[in-house]
Scaffold this motif. Structure first.
Motif, PDB file in Angstrom:
ATOM      1  N   GLU A  39      -0.674  12.293  -5.640  1.00 41.40           N
ATOM      2  CA  GLU A  39      -0.668  12.167  -7.104  1.00 41.40           C
ATOM      3  C   GLU A  39      -0.196  10.784  -7.527  1.00 41.40           C
ATOM      4  O   GLU A  39      -0.789  10.164  -8.425  1.00 41.40           O
ATOM      5  N   ARG A  40       0.853  10.271  -6.886  1.00 39.33           N
ATOM      6  CA  ARG A  40       1.355   8.938  -7.246  1.00 39.33           C
ATOM      7  C   ARG A  40       0.316   7.851  -6.974  1.00 39.33           C
ATOM      8  O   ARG A  40       0.253   6.852  -7.702  1.00 39.33           O
ATOM      9  N   LEU A  41      -0.470   8.046  -5.935  1.00 39.13           N
ATOM     10  CA  LEU A  41      -1.487   7.045  -5.588  1.00 39.13           C
ATOM     11  C   LEU A  41      -2.737   7.155  -6.464  1.00 39.13           C
ATOM     12  O   LEU A  41      -3.624   6.303  -6.371  1.00 39.13           O
ATOM     13  N   GLY A  42      -2.814   8.187  -7.283  1.00 40.23           N
ATOM     14  CA  GLY A  42      -3.940   8.325  -8.194  1.00 40.23           C
ATOM     15  C   GLY A  42      -5.075   9.187  -7.704  1.00 40.23           C
ATOM     16  O   GLY A  42      -6.127   9.265  -8.349  1.00 40.23           O
ATOM     17  N   VAL A 242     -11.859  10.597   7.765  1.00 36.82           N
ATOM     18  CA  VAL A 242     -11.854   9.160   7.511  1.00 36.82           C
ATOM     19  C   VAL A 242     -10.461   8.607   7.801  1.00 36.82           C
ATOM     20  O   VAL A 242      -9.467   9.114   7.270  1.00 36.82           O
ATOM     21  N   ILE A 243     -10.384   7.570   8.658  1.00 34.64           N
ATOM     22  CA  ILE A 243      -9.089   7.027   9.078  1.00 34.64           C
ATOM     23  C   ILE A 243      -9.106   5.501   8.940  1.00 34.64           C
ATOM     24  O   ILE A 243      -9.440   4.774   9.890  1.00 34.64           O
ATOM     25  N   PRO A 244      -8.751   4.965   7.763  1.00 36.94           N
ATOM     26  CA  PRO A 244      -8.702   3.505   7.621  1.00 36.94           C
ATOM     27  C   PRO A 244      -7.493   2.914   8.343  1.00 36.94           C
ATOM     28  O   PRO A 244      -6.429   3.535   8.410  1.00 36.94           O
ATOM     29  N   THR A 245      -7.667   1.708   8.849  1.00 38.70           N
ATOM     30  CA  THR A 245      -6.621   1.072   9.661  1.00 38.70           C
ATOM     31  C   THR A 245      -6.113  -0.221   9.050  1.00 38.70           C
ATOM     32  O   THR A 245      -5.431  -0.996   9.726  1.00 38.70           O
ATOM     33  N   ASP A 246      -6.387  -0.485   7.790  1.00 38.76           N
ATOM     34  CA  ASP A 246      -6.071  -1.780   7.180  1.00 38.76           C
ATOM     35  C   ASP A 246      -4.608  -2.166   7.374  1.00 38.76           C
ATOM     36  O   ASP A 246      -4.300  -3.304   7.745  1.00 38.76           O
ATOM     37  N   THR A 247      -3.684  -1.253   7.088  1.00 37.39           N
ATOM     38  CA  THR A 247      -2.258  -1.576   7.200  1.00 37.39           C
ATOM     39  C   THR A 247      -1.597  -0.835   8.360  1.00 37.39           C
ATOM     40  O   THR A 247      -0.372  -0.783   8.442  1.00 37.39           O
ATOM     41  N   PHE A 307     -11.690  13.546   1.656  1.00 35.87           N
ATOM     42  CA  PHE A 307     -11.613  13.082   3.032  1.00 35.87           C
ATOM     43  C   PHE A 307     -10.566  13.886   3.806  1.00 35.87           C
ATOM     44  O   PHE A 307      -9.447  14.099   3.328  1.00 35.87           O
ATOM     45  N   ALA A 308     -10.934  14.314   5.008  1.00 36.27           N
ATOM     46  CA  ALA A 308     -10.047  15.158   5.817  1.00 36.27           C
ATOM     47  C   ALA A 308      -9.088  14.296   6.634  1.00 36.27           C
ATOM     48  O   ALA A 308      -9.514  13.358   7.316  1.00 36.27           O
ATOM     49  N   ILE A 321      -2.443   6.260   5.998  1.00 37.04           N
ATOM     50  CA  ILE A 321      -3.864   6.537   5.809  1.00 37.04           C
ATOM     51  C   ILE A 321      -4.169   6.786   4.334  1.00 37.04           C
ATOM     52  O   ILE A 321      -5.130   6.225   3.779  1.00 37.04           O
ATOM     53  N   LEU A 322      -3.374   7.615   3.674  1.00 36.22           N
ATOM     54  CA  LEU A 322      -3.611   7.904   2.255  1.00 36.22           C
ATOM     55  C   LEU A 322      -3.468   6.652   1.400  1.00 36.22           C
ATOM     56  O   LEU A 322      -4.244   6.433   0.461  1.00 36.22           O
TER      57      LEU A 322
END
Length: 339
Positions: A39-42, A242-247, A307-308, A321-322
C-alpha cells in the motif's frame, strides 16, 4: 524500451504467506507487513494464495480480515480459494463480512474441482458426504448467487426475539462485481465469461491447443471475453512470476537466478496427464523484464497484473522485489502508483 498504446492500469502482487510450523505467527505477520508495504508503495492490489494442510496461508479470508484493519486503500484478493474445501453459503458470509470491513476492497478469486489428494483428505473433510459432493461449476454458481443476494432459505421475519433474513447477511453491495475465477483451461475461460465473472490467469495453463504458453493464455483471454457480457472490456488479470534485480545484492541475484533455473525444466513441455504448462520465471533488470513482457502475446491483451512472488524467499527479498516492481518495473510498463 518498447512502448504500448495501452499502459498498465493496475499493478498488484501475490504472496503465498509461508510460515514456520513451530512458530507460525512471524510468517503471518510478515505477510501482513508485506501488504502494508504494498500500500505504501502505491500498488493497486495485494493477493494471497491458499494452501491447505501446508505451511502457507490456509485461511486467506481471515488474514485479509486482519489486513483490512492495517490498510486503507489497497484492494485485497484471494488467488485462489479452491471451493472443493468450502461450503458456498458459509464462505459467502465470510467474504461479505470482510468486504464490509474493508470498505468494499475485497476481490475474491475462486476455482473448482476436487480437493488435492482427495482420496486421503475425504475422510476428514467429508466423512459422510464425500461420494455425493458436487465439485463442478455449480458450486461456484451457488456462491455467486449467495454473494449477489439471492434467497438462501424461505425463512425470514421475526420469531420470538430473533429476526431472520432469507439471504446471506451482511449483504455487501458491489461484491458480486468483484468476484474472480482462476482458470487454466478454455472451458474455465468460457464458463467465467458466460457467468459474468472477472478472470484470473496465472503462470500455469493447460496445453490444449498448443505448447506455446503465451499463445495458450492468449486464447483463454479471447475465449473469456468472447463469452462475457462486457466483451473486450471484461477484466482479466495476469499473474506471472516476476523477479526484478535492479537493487538486489549479488547474493540475492544469485539466489533468484538459481530459483528460476531449478524451475525451468517444467516450462519446456506440458507436465503430467493434464498437460499443465508453466511459464518461465522472469528474472532480470526491470528493463529486461519489460522487454520480455511486451513480447508476451497475452500480456499485450491485459491492463492489470498481479505479479506472483516466489514461494521460498525471505522477507527482505520480498521487500526488495516489491520496491523494484513499484519504482522501476511498473513505470517501465506505463503504470503510475496510486497516491
Amino acid at each position: 524500451m518498447p512502448h504500448t498504446s495501452d499502459p498498465l492500469r493496475k499493478l498488484g502482487f501475490l504472496t503465498i504467506g509461508l510460515f514456520d510450523e513451530s512458530d507460525p505467527r512471524p510468517g503471518h505477520e510478515s505477510t501482513l507487513e508485506i501488504i502494508e508495504l504494498g500500500e505504501r508503495l502505491g500498488f493497486d492490489s495485494a493477493w494471497v494464495r491458499h494452501r491447505h494442510l501446508q505451511y502457507g496461508i490456509s485461511s486467506p479470508v481471515a488474514v485479509l480480515a486482519a489486513a483490512t484493519q492495517r490498510t486503507r486503500r489497497i484492494d485485497l484478493g484471494t488467488a485462489v480459494i479452491p471451493l472443493g474445501w468450502e461450503n458456498p453459503l458459509r464462505l459467502a458470509e465470510d467474504l461479505a463480512t470482510v468486504d464490509i470491513l474493508s470498505g468494499g476492497r475485497l476481490n475474491p478469486g475462486v476455482s473448482v474441482g476436487p480437493p488435492m489428494h482427495y482420496d486421503r483428505v475425504r475422510p476428514a473433510l467429508y466423512p459422510d458426504t464425500g461420494d455425493v459432493e458436487d465439485f463442478s461449476y455449480r458450486r461456484v454458481r451457488r456462491l455467486l448467487d449467495f454473494v449477489g443476494g439471492e434467497p438462501a432459505t424461505g425463512v425470514s421475519g421475526t420469531e420470538g426475539f430473533e429476526t431472520f433474513s432469507d439471504r446471506v447477511q451482511p449483504h455487501a453491495p458491489g461484491l458480486i462485481r468483484r468476484m474472480w475465477y482462476g482458470g487454466a483451461s478454455l472451458r474455465s475461460a468460457q464458463w467465467a465469461g458466460e457467468n459474468g465473472m472477472n478472470f484470473l490467469t496465472s503462470s500455469v495453463v493447460k496445453a490444449e491447443e498448443s505448447e506455446d504458453f503465451a499463445e495458450i493464455q492468449l486464447s483463454h483471454i479471447h475465449t473469456f471475453r468472447a463469452h462475457h457480457p462486457d466483451g473486450a472490456r471484461a477484466r482479466v488479470s495476469q499473474g506471472l512470476v516476476v523477479i526484478p534485480t535492479d537493487t538486489a545484492s549479488p547474493e540475492q541475484r544469485a539466489k533468484y537466478e538459481e530459483y528460476a533455473r531449478t524451475r525451468t525444466p517444467r516450462t519446456t513441455a506440458p507436465q503430467g496427464p493434464a498437460r499443465m504448462l508453466f511459464a518461465p520465471d522472469l528474472v532480470g533488470t526491470s528493463e529486461q523484464i519489460a522487454e520480455r513482457l511486451y513480447a508476451h502475446a497475452a500480456f499485450r491483451e491485459v491492463d492489470e497484473v498481479a505479479f506472483a512472488l516466489p514461494f521460498t524467499f525471505d522477507h527482505e527479498d520480498y521487500t526488495q522485489i516489491l520496491t523494484d516492481i513499484a519504482t522501476k518495473l511498473g513505470p517501465a510498463l506505463g503504470w503510475h502508483p496510486t497516491a
